[in-house]
Motif scaffolding. Structure first.
Motif, PDB file in Angstrom:
ATOM      1  N   THR A  54      17.364  43.300  54.634  1.00  0.00           N
ATOM      2  CA  THR A  54      15.976  43.682  54.940  1.00  0.00           C
ATOM      3  C   THR A  54      15.750  44.239  56.166  1.00  0.00           C
ATOM      4  O   THR A  54      16.628  44.472  57.140  1.00  0.00           O
ATOM      5  CB  THR A  54      15.075  42.390  54.308  1.00  0.00           C
ATOM      6  OG1 THR A  54      13.770  42.683  54.231  1.00  0.00           O
ATOM      7  CG2 THR A  54      15.359  41.342  55.597  1.00  0.00           C
ATOM      8  N   THR A  55      14.219  44.574  56.314  1.00  0.00           N
ATOM      9  CA  THR A  55      13.676  45.047  57.387  1.00  0.00           C
ATOM     10  C   THR A  55      12.721  44.268  58.034  1.00  0.00           C
ATOM     11  O   THR A  55      11.952  43.541  57.117  1.00  0.00           O
ATOM     12  CB  THR A  55      13.356  46.479  57.469  1.00  0.00           C
ATOM     13  OG1 THR A  55      12.389  46.548  56.759  1.00  0.00           O
ATOM     14  CG2 THR A  55      14.517  47.244  57.028  1.00  0.00           C
ATOM     15  N   PRO A  56      12.262  44.101  59.250  1.00  0.00           N
ATOM     16  CA  PRO A  56      11.188  43.421  59.535  1.00  0.00           C
ATOM     17  C   PRO A  56       9.890  44.083  58.989  1.00  0.00           C
ATOM     18  O   PRO A  56       9.063  43.142  58.816  1.00  0.00           O
ATOM     19  CB  PRO A  56      11.052  43.366  61.187  1.00  0.00           C
ATOM     20  CG  PRO A  56      12.024  44.463  61.550  1.00  0.00           C
ATOM     21  CD  PRO A  56      12.918  44.597  60.427  1.00  0.00           C
ATOM     22  N   VAL A  79       4.988  30.166  50.513  1.00  0.00           N
ATOM     23  CA  VAL A  79       5.456  30.757  51.540  1.00  0.00           C
ATOM     24  C   VAL A  79       6.920  29.786  52.061  1.00  0.00           C
ATOM     25  O   VAL A  79       7.622  30.577  52.699  1.00  0.00           O
ATOM     26  CB  VAL A  79       4.397  29.921  52.596  1.00  0.00           C
ATOM     27  CG1 VAL A  79       4.941  29.773  54.116  1.00  0.00           C
ATOM     28  CG2 VAL A  79       3.275  30.902  52.659  1.00  0.00           C
ATOM     29  N   ALA A  80       7.136  28.762  51.368  1.00  0.00           N
ATOM     30  CA  ALA A  80       8.419  28.077  51.778  1.00  0.00           C
ATOM     31  C   ALA A  80       9.305  29.042  50.970  1.00  0.00           C
ATOM     32  O   ALA A  80      10.543  29.333  51.427  1.00  0.00           O
ATOM     33  CB  ALA A  80       8.515  26.658  51.113  1.00  0.00           C
ATOM     34  N   SER A  81       9.199  29.818  50.073  1.00  0.00           N
ATOM     35  CA  SER A  81      10.327  30.638  49.199  1.00  0.00           C
ATOM     36  C   SER A  81      10.374  31.929  50.092  1.00  0.00           C
ATOM     37  O   SER A  81      11.542  32.252  50.191  1.00  0.00           O
ATOM     38  CB  SER A  81       9.526  31.059  47.859  1.00  0.00           C
ATOM     39  OG  SER A  81      10.369  31.647  47.066  1.00  0.00           O
ATOM     40  N   VAL A  86      13.834  34.881  54.158  1.00  0.00           N
ATOM     41  CA  VAL A  86      14.073  35.291  55.581  1.00  0.00           C
ATOM     42  C   VAL A  86      15.426  34.569  55.974  1.00  0.00           C
ATOM     43  O   VAL A  86      16.183  35.319  56.620  1.00  0.00           O
ATOM     44  CB  VAL A  86      12.971  34.875  56.344  1.00  0.00           C
ATOM     45  CG1 VAL A  86      13.109  35.132  57.729  1.00  0.00           C
ATOM     46  CG2 VAL A  86      11.432  35.663  55.938  1.00  0.00           C
ATOM     47  N   ASP A  87      15.584  33.465  55.699  1.00  0.00           N
ATOM     48  CA  ASP A  87      16.880  32.759  55.999  1.00  0.00           C
ATOM     49  C   ASP A  87      18.031  33.258  55.337  1.00  0.00           C
ATOM     50  O   ASP A  87      19.038  33.318  56.048  1.00  0.00           O
ATOM     51  CB  ASP A  87      16.767  31.341  55.748  1.00  0.00           C
ATOM     52  CG  ASP A  87      15.925  30.505  56.703  1.00  0.00           C
ATOM     53  OD1 ASP A  87      15.287  31.053  57.627  1.00  0.00           O
ATOM     54  OD2 ASP A  87      15.415  29.535  56.392  1.00  0.00           O
TER      55      ASP A  87
END
Length: 156
Positions: A54-56, A79-81, A86-87
């Motif tokens: 991915t990209t920022p 949000v947790a998902s 991201v992780d």
């Protein structure tokens, strides 16, 4: 060579919301037109890959879209998902200064230019963005239009 997938923002959003609850997909304002079967198709596409990149810029878009029109407790769960994505994803950064020099920037913007700069022989972008899809094809980059996959499976 390793097989990597890149998920455009709308596709990553589908993944984040679907992993929160597949039933939430049809209720999410930014996922109108998608359903559980689309999420299951996407999960199947991810089953055989070595990594997701991915990209920022894409992550910013997903983060901004993820909680649009959603209240708690779903907001916190989505949000947790997103945090989980991201992780799990490998983030690749190209400086904006370099991306705005790309010829497609004027038409497609920063986030899409970042995708085009990132793609290589081992990386395939999954998108529903027709302009991005067509530009990637024009540049002979690996790209899949998720809507075509949906149609092939009778989902669209």
């Amino acid at each position: 060579m390793a097989r990597r997938l890149a998920l455009d923002s709308n596709i990553a959003l589908l993944l984040a919301v679907g992993r929160t609850s597949p039933d939430l997909i049809t209720r999410h304002r930014r996922l109108r037109g998608y359903e559980r079967g689309d999420f299951e198709l996407l999960e199947g596409m991810l089953a055989d890959v070595d990594s997701v990149v991915t990209t920022p810029y894409a992550l910013s878009e997903v983060s901004n879209l993820a909680t649009f029109g959603i209240g708690d407790p779903w907001r916190t769960r989505v949000v947790a998902s997103v945090t989980g994505l991201v992780d799990a994803f490998t983030e690749i950064y190209n400086p904006s200064r370099r991306l705005v020099q790309r010829p497609e920037f004027v038409r497609l913007g920063l986030a899409d230019s970042a995708w085009l700069a990132l793609l290589d022989d081992a990386t395939t972008l999954i998108t529903v963005d027709l302009d991005l899809y067509l530009e990637a094809l024009r540049q002979s980059l690996n790209v899949t239009n998720f809507n075509h996959e949906r149609s092939l499976r009778g989902l669209a």
